[in-house]
Write a protein that holds these residues in place. Structure first.
Motif, PDB file in Angstrom:
ATOM      1  N   LYS A 105       0.847  -1.232  -0.119  1.00  0.00           N
ATOM      2  CA  LYS A 105       0.109  -0.108  -0.159  1.00  0.00           C
ATOM      3  C   LYS A 105       0.820   1.301   0.086  1.00  0.00           C
ATOM      4  CE  LYS A 105      -4.156  -1.775   2.324  1.00  0.00           C
ATOM      5  NZ  LYS A 105      -5.025  -1.536   3.650  1.00  0.00           N
ATOM      6  N   ARG A 106       2.028   1.258   0.486  1.00  0.00           N
ATOM      7  CA  ARG A 106       2.819   2.269   0.704  1.00  0.00           C
ATOM      8  C   ARG A 106       3.729   2.699  -0.351  1.00  0.00           C
ATOM      9  NH1 ARG A 106       5.226   2.360   6.961  1.00  0.00           N
ATOM     10  NH2 ARG A 106       3.301   1.892   7.931  1.00  0.00           N
ATOM     11  N   ALA A 148      -2.536   0.969  -3.419  1.00  0.00           N
ATOM     12  CA  ALA A 148      -3.074   1.304  -2.163  1.00  0.00           C
ATOM     13  C   ALA A 148      -4.600   1.118  -2.643  1.00  0.00           C
ATOM     14  CB  ALA A 148      -2.824   2.510  -1.596  1.00  0.00           C
TER      15      ALA A 148
END
Length: 243
Positions: free
Chosen positions: A100-101, A107
């Motif tokens: 997600k990062r 994300a």
């Protein structure tokens, strides 16, 4: 060790709960013969008390605390540490957070991901490692009257009797009920873990800590997978030799 059947009967009476084995079995969805055998032997499992407490809308922790061997657990309830919360996450949970990062697009695609259930397949060993101040396994084996090898076998099988889980928490100086979460006897909510505490813990970790956590979990996954593959290869070799 389980709970005294006499204490169990007294507890039922004190809370005006059904006392008949048939009624209790229906309440729990448990085989009547199983519960009857426990009562005849004079030892009733903690899962029975927790199940009845839930059905009666009682706190499982408060219910267990009415039995002699769990008398002090309520006073020792504390919020879980970050290490304990991390121990109740899988490598998938941690990896998804890393992904997600990595980009806004990923994300968005993973926005609906739900974290793994508690406990996971290696929750007990990971919890012990998380709370271990340095010599927990040896101390715990001594207190429980177990050989260290027997304790290791329990952890490998992702099992720990409730009273030993509480003893581990006492030795480690952590919440008396966190071990009961790790073994699956009670839920995080029943142990007063804050709502979304695992998600918040993960979100607050910096990238390096997250990578380290993912690496540790993947290393353990590799060890387990290699052990399984080696065992399958040995079995295959055995059958080939017989053939």
């Amino acid at each position: 060790m389980a709970l005294s059947a006499q204490e169990f009967n007294d507890w039922l009476l004190a809370h005006h709960l059904p006392n008949g084995t048939s009624d209790l079995s229906k309440l729990l969805g448990l085989n009547r013969a199983t519960l009857n055998k426990q009562r005849l032997r004079g030892r009733v499992s903690e899962t029975v008390v927790v199940g009845i407490a839930r059905a009666a809308k009682m706190s499982p922790v408060m219910a267990l605390a009415e039995f002699e061997q769990y008398r002090g657990i309520v006073a020792g309830v504390q919020p879980p540490t970050d290490a304990e919360m991390l121990s109740q996450m899988t490598y998938v949970d941690v990896t998804v957070e890393l992904l997600k990062r990595s980009s806004a697009d990923i994300a968005r695609r993973l926005a609906g991901f739900e974290m793994s259930d508690v406990p996971h397949d290696d929750a007990v060993r990971e919890w012990i490692d998380a709370v271990d101040p340095g010599d927990l396994r040896r101390q715990l084996a001594t207190r429980a009257g177990l050989q260290l090898s027997n304790l290791s076998a329990l952890l490998t099988d992702n099992r720990l009797p409730p009273e030993i889980a509480v003893a581990a928490a006492d030795l480690a100086g952590t919440s008396t009920v966190s071990g009961l979460v790790a073994i699956g006897l009670i839920t995080p909510e029943e142990a007063d873990w804050p709502l979304y505490c695992r998600e918040n813990c993960l979100g607050q970790m910096n990238d390096l800590a997250l990578i380290d956590a993912a690496e540790a979990k993947l290393k353990q996954l590799r060890r387990k997978t290699k052990k399984k593959v080696d065992a399958e290869a040995t079995l295959q070799s055995f059958w080939e030799t017989l053939g």
